[in-house]
Design an enzyme around this catalytic site. Sequence first.
Site, mmCIF file in Angstrom:
data_model
loop_
_atom_site.group_PDB
_atom_site.id
_atom_site.type_symbol
_atom_site.label_atom_id
_atom_site.label_comp_id
_atom_site.label_asym_id
_atom_site.label_seq_id
_atom_site.Cartn_x
_atom_site.Cartn_y
_atom_site.Cartn_z
ATOM 1 N N GLU A 113 -41.658 27.401 12.428
ATOM 2 C CA GLU A 113 -40.591 28.255 12.965
ATOM 3 C C GLU A 113 -41.129 29.007 14.168
ATOM 4 O O GLU A 113 -42.343 29.008 14.429
ATOM 5 C CB GLU A 113 -40.041 29.191 11.888
ATOM 6 C CG GLU A 113 -39.204 28.424 10.869
ATOM 7 C CD GLU A 113 -38.514 29.303 9.847
ATOM 8 O OE1 GLU A 113 -38.570 30.537 9.957
ATOM 9 O OE2 GLU A 113 -37.909 28.734 8.923
ATOM 10 N N HIS A 228 -30.492 37.704 15.085
ATOM 11 C CA HIS A 228 -30.848 36.283 15.031
ATOM 12 C C HIS A 228 -30.092 35.583 16.151
ATOM 13 O O HIS A 228 -28.894 35.814 16.325
ATOM 14 C CB HIS A 228 -30.480 35.692 13.666
ATOM 15 C CG HIS A 228 -31.197 34.408 13.374
ATOM 16 N ND1 HIS A 228 -30.953 33.252 14.070
ATOM 17 C CD2 HIS A 228 -32.161 34.103 12.478
ATOM 18 C CE1 HIS A 228 -31.732 32.282 13.593
ATOM 19 N NE2 HIS A 228 -32.479 32.781 12.629
ATOM 20 N N ARG A 274 -37.437 35.601 18.493
ATOM 21 C CA ARG A 274 -35.976 35.714 18.341
ATOM 22 C C ARG A 274 -35.301 36.639 19.336
ATOM 23 O O ARG A 274 -34.222 36.345 19.826
ATOM 24 C CB ARG A 274 -35.657 36.254 16.945
ATOM 25 C CG ARG A 274 -35.892 35.242 15.911
ATOM 26 C CD ARG A 274 -35.542 35.740 14.557
ATOM 27 N NE ARG A 274 -35.881 34.658 13.667
ATOM 28 C CZ ARG A 274 -35.862 34.729 12.356
ATOM 29 N NH1 ARG A 274 -35.504 35.859 11.769
ATOM 30 N NH2 ARG A 274 -36.181 33.701 11.632
ATOM 31 N N HIS A 334 -29.278 40.671 11.965
ATOM 32 C CA HIS A 334 -29.873 39.844 10.912
ATOM 33 C C HIS A 334 -30.837 40.615 10.021
ATOM 34 O O HIS A 334 -30.808 40.456 8.800
ATOM 35 C CB HIS A 334 -30.603 38.687 11.594
ATOM 36 C CG HIS A 334 -31.227 37.698 10.660
ATOM 37 N ND1 HIS A 334 -30.488 36.963 9.758
ATOM 38 C CD2 HIS A 334 -32.520 37.310 10.482
ATOM 39 C CE1 HIS A 334 -31.300 36.160 9.072
ATOM 40 N NE2 HIS A 334 -32.538 36.370 9.475
ATOM 41 N N ARG A 369 -39.939 41.120 13.512
ATOM 42 C CA ARG A 369 -40.455 40.350 12.371
ATOM 43 C C ARG A 369 -40.623 38.877 12.723
ATOM 44 O O ARG A 369 -39.747 38.262 13.332
ATOM 45 C CB ARG A 369 -39.488 40.467 11.194
ATOM 46 C CG ARG A 369 -39.849 39.571 10.036
ATOM 47 C CD ARG A 369 -38.962 39.826 8.860
ATOM 48 N NE ARG A 369 -37.604 39.425 9.058
ATOM 49 C CZ ARG A 369 -37.120 38.202 8.831
ATOM 50 N NH1 ARG A 369 -37.917 37.238 8.418
ATOM 51 N NH2 ARG A 369 -35.838 37.954 9.009
#
Length: 527
Positions: A113, A228, A274, A334, A369
Site C-alpha cells: 500500500e 482518503h 494519501r 476517513h 497515518r
Amino acid sequence: MDLRQDFLIIGSGIAGLRAAAELAPVGRVLILTKAEPREGNTGYAQGGIAAAVGPGDSPALHAADTIAAGAGLCDEQAVTVLVEDGPRYVHELIEWGAVFDRDPEGNLALALEAAHGARRVLHAADATGREISRTLWARVAGLSSVTAHDHARAVDLIVEGGRCVGARFLREDGTLGSARADVVLLATGGAGQVYSDTTNPLVATGDGVAMAYRAGARVADLEFFQFHPTALDVPGQPRFLLSEALRGEGARLLNSYGEAFMTRYDPAGDLAPRDRVARAIVRESARTAGKVTLSLEHLDHDFVRTRFPRIAAACQLAGLDLARDRIPVGPAAHYMMGGVQTDLDGRTTVAGLFAAGEVACTGVHGANRLASNSLLEGLVFGARAGLAMAQSRQASGSGEPEEARSPNASTPWSLPTDTSIQSLMWRHVGFFRDRQGLETALAELEPASRALEGRLQTGEPLNASQWRTASLLTTARLIARAALRREESRGGHYRSDFPKRDDILWKRRESEGLHTGGSFSARNGSI
Ligand code: FAD
Ligand code: SIN
C-alpha cells in the site's frame, strides 16, 4: 439499577475486543456498544493490517515508513511499540482463527500500500476488518466473564473524586442507565461523521473524544484528519471506500482526459501518501473540469473480481464494473489521527480512564497515518491497555457514589442540525483550510457549543439524536480550534494560507484540556 463490573469497555471494535480478551481472565468485563455489536470502522476495514512478518521486512523498516508518513510528528517510542509488538499480536490473531489470504505455497499473501517500502499488509480479500471482528467476537463470546450490551450508547463518563468510575448510557428505549467499574476503557473509534463526505459508518461520531473532553481529559493532534483519496464519487451512492490496495495491485488514477497524472504531483505517483493524492485529485478535477477516475481495465479481470469481491459488488450497485469501467473517485473523511491523549499503555490524563484504538492519540501516527497501521494500532494498544487496566485495578478503589443531579428548570435552547455541522466542516475544515474559513466555522461552532454546555449543566436529559449532535458539535469544534492554531501545512492538515511545512515553529504536537490550562504543546513526539 446501576450495572457494576470490574472493567467497563465502551466500544466493540478491534481495540475494545482485544482489551476484553486481555481482561477476561482477571475480572468481570462489561462491553457497552452503541448499535449492532459488529457495527464500527473495524467491520468496514478493507485493505488489511500491516505488520513486518514477510521475508526481507523488519520492524525497523516498518518504523521508518511509519515515521516518514507521520511528517515529523510521530512519537517514536509509540512507533517502536507498534512495529515490535505488532507481529506477535498478528500471529496470535491467526492462532485464534483469523484467516488471511495465502499464496499458492501457503505463505501469507502480503499486499503493498502507499508509502510502504515493502509488501507487509495481511488481508482477507477486501474485507479484512470483518474477518478480524469475527475472530475477536468468537474469542470473547467464549469467555464467561465478558458481558456485552448492544444498543447502549454511552453519553457521559462518571468522574468522582477526580477518578473515572463508569459511564451513563442511553438504552434503545430512551431510558438512562449507568455502568460502574474500577477502570474504564474508551474504545469508541473515530469521527468521520463530523464531515458530510466520509467513508465511516453512522456510529463514528466522535463520542469518545467528546465524553473524555467533558470529563477533563486532554485531547491532542485533532487538526490531523486523514481524507482518503479514493471514495466512490457517484451521485446518490454512499461514499464507499475504494481501497488503496487497488492501487497497490496496479490500479491507476486518470484525469477526465484519460491521462495518468499523479507523477506530475508527486514522484511516488499513484502510491504517494494519501494527503498528497487527495489534494492532487481535487486540483486535477478542477484543472480539467471533470472527475478523476480509478482504472483497472489493464489488469486481469478475473483477478480483480476475486481479489476485491466486496468493492466489485459495491460498484455493481452503482451500475459500474470494477474490472472494466473507469470508477469516479474523490476524497472523503476517513481517519482521525488525533484523539484522547494517552501514554503507551492507554492511560489518559484522567485517573481510571483508558483509551485505545482510533479514539486514542498515542502519537503513533504523527501528522499522517500510514495505510493499514490503524487496525494494528487497535490490536496492539488495545492489548496493552487491557494489561495496564488489570494492574491499575489492583491499585485502585472505586469512588464513592455521587448524588444524582436533579434537573433545573428547562431553558430554551437549540442545537444546529447534523447536516449543517457536517457541511460546515467539509467546506471550511476539510482538506483545504485557511484562517477565514476556520474562523467562519468557529463563529458557528463556539456559540452552539456554549449553549450545549449550558444545557448539560442543567442536568436535563438529552435524547439519542441530541446526544449524536452533541458529539458531532464538540468534536467538530475541537478539530476546528486545533486547525486554526496550527499555522503551517503538514500531513493531514493543509492550510492554503500557510502552505509550507514549518519545522522551526511547528515541529510540535498540541493538546487541549477543559480544566488543565487550555492548549499545550511539546516539540517532537511525546506530550
Ligand atoms: P471501531 O471499530 O470504530 O469501533 C468503535 C466501537 O465503539 C463501535 O462498536 C461503536 O459502535 C462503539 N461506540 C462508539 N460510540 C459509542 C458510544 N457512545 N457508546 C457505546 N459504544 C460506542 N485501517 C486499517 O488499518 N486497515 C484498513 O484496511 C482499513 N480500512 C478501512 C476502511 C474503512 C471503510 C474505514 C471506515 C476505516 C478503515 N480503516 C482501516 C481504519 C480502521 O478500520 C479503524 O481505524 C479501526 O478499525 C478502529 O478500530 P476501533 O476499535 O478503534 O473503533
Ligand atoms: C484502504 O484499504 O485503502 C484503507 C486502509 C487504511 O485506512 O489503512
